[in-house]
Design a protein around this motif. Sequence first.
Motif, PDB file in Angstrom:
ATOM      1  N   UNK A   1      24.383  35.037  29.172  1.00 31.27           N
ATOM      2  CA  UNK A   1      25.722  34.436  29.126  1.00 31.27           C
ATOM      3  C   UNK A   1      25.977  33.705  27.809  1.00 31.27           C
ATOM      4  N   UNK A   2      24.940  33.286  27.134  1.00 30.60           N
ATOM      5  CA  UNK A   2      25.103  32.582  25.857  1.00 30.60           C
ATOM      6  C   UNK A   2      24.765  33.549  24.731  1.00 30.60           C
ATOM      7  N   UNK A   3      25.763  33.907  23.910  1.00 31.05           N
ATOM      8  CA  UNK A   3      25.496  34.905  22.874  1.00 31.05           C
ATOM      9  C   UNK A   3      25.379  34.326  21.469  1.00 31.05           C
ATOM     10  N   UNK A   4      25.684  33.043  21.313  1.00 28.62           N
ATOM     11  CA  UNK A   4      25.579  32.458  19.978  1.00 28.62           C
ATOM     12  C   UNK A   4      26.396  33.242  18.973  1.00 28.62           C
ATOM     13  N   UNK A   5      25.787  33.630  17.870  1.00 33.44           N
ATOM     14  CA  UNK A   5      26.503  34.410  16.851  1.00 33.44           C
ATOM     15  C   UNK A   5      26.258  35.908  16.975  1.00 33.44           C
ATOM     16  N   UNK A   6      25.551  36.329  18.022  1.00 37.20           N
ATOM     17  CA  UNK A   6      25.283  37.762  18.220  1.00 37.20           C
ATOM     18  C   UNK A   6      26.545  38.459  18.738  1.00 37.20           C
ATOM     19  N   UNK A   7      26.685  39.752  18.505  1.00 33.37           N
ATOM     20  CA  UNK A   7      27.840  40.479  19.032  1.00 33.37           C
ATOM     21  C   UNK A   7      27.812  40.585  20.540  1.00 33.37           C
ATOM     22  N   UNK A   8      26.618  40.508  21.111  1.00 39.27           N
ATOM     23  CA  UNK A   8      26.446  40.594  22.556  1.00 39.27           C
ATOM     24  C   UNK A   8      25.156  39.867  22.913  1.00 39.27           C
ATOM     25  N   UNK A   9      25.165  39.157  24.046  1.00 34.10           N
ATOM     26  CA  UNK A   9      23.994  38.358  24.423  1.00 34.10           C
ATOM     27  C   UNK A   9      22.766  39.198  24.723  1.00 34.10           C
ATOM     28  N   UNK A  10      22.959  40.508  24.960  1.00 36.52           N
ATOM     29  CA  UNK A  10      21.828  41.375  25.253  1.00 36.52           C
ATOM     30  C   UNK A  10      21.320  42.138  24.024  1.00 36.52           C
ATOM     31  N   UNK A  11      21.833  41.808  22.856  1.00 35.87           N
ATOM     32  CA  UNK A  11      21.285  42.407  21.642  1.00 35.87           C
ATOM     33  C   UNK A  11      19.798  42.034  21.562  1.00 35.87           C
TER      34      UNK A  11
END
Length: 326
Positions: free
Chosen positions: A94-104
Amino acid sequence: MEYRVLGRSGLRVSEVSLGCWAIGGPSWRDGNPVGWSGNDDNESLAGLRKAYELGINHFDTADVYGDGHSERIIGKFLDENSRDSLIIASKVGWFKGTAPNAMQPVHIRHQLEQSLTNLGTDYLDIYYFHNTNFGPNDLYLEEAAETMRELQKEGKIRVIGQSAYSYADFMRVCPITRPDVLQFHYNALGNQFDQPPTNLFHWAEQQNLGMVLFGPLAQGLLLDKFDPENPPQFGEGDIRSCNQAFSRERLLEIRQKLRPIKERFGGEVQDLIRVAIQFALTQSPNACVIPGFKNARQVESNAEVAGKPITADEATLIRQILCDLS
């Protein structure tokens, strides 16, 4: 306290375990409240200590709970106790920070390292995919699953878990993520997970998967502790502030439905805690529940109903009474 084994994971956990969302405190995601108000860190720590004293050994948190605050509170508790005697679970998604998607994949690895730092441990017993949002057309699904298995080989996680919010989502991703433990929302108000075409309990038992059930008390709604004529008001950053179930009309409806339950099992809040928790536990011997808490008193009330099962006939009666409330 009674204990159960979470299926093929082999993890032996207290049947009443501990959900640590509320102790993360108020928080927001994309401008929406996703936390809980009214928490106190000293009370939270006292609750964790009381849980351990009462035989609760399984503590469930996530990176997004207070943006790491829940994990850090648990970290203080871990400093005081033997790590090997505890089952610690956290989640990513649920927390993606600066990633395009949290599951990267690179983000999953980063978030695990941050969770380990917050908790002050070098491994997690269960690490969950917190949802099934693996990007457009499941872009990151296969890589994310492989990353989890790599982390498992590295000894940083023992068991891979999968959380989801629909039967279809579980069926879509589980063949790829291959979890040993599932986590999902379930309580006596019922939902798709106990319906014949989408019975996740039956499917999970066929696969010998462990199940961790959150929300067994329906955020307190099953305890008839809220006055319909004076509905509760929740602070900023509290997810319950957006829940229409806390409206006067809904509280009255639930109170009416609970009357025959109270006549059969007892009218005190403690009686209803037993009904709610043990109803969820009757669904599978491979399942435990993780009710939330904010203080030691709530932990003690929840733990008190362990080892006090209801019968299959009583579970059927409860379902018949409450089934049309979901």
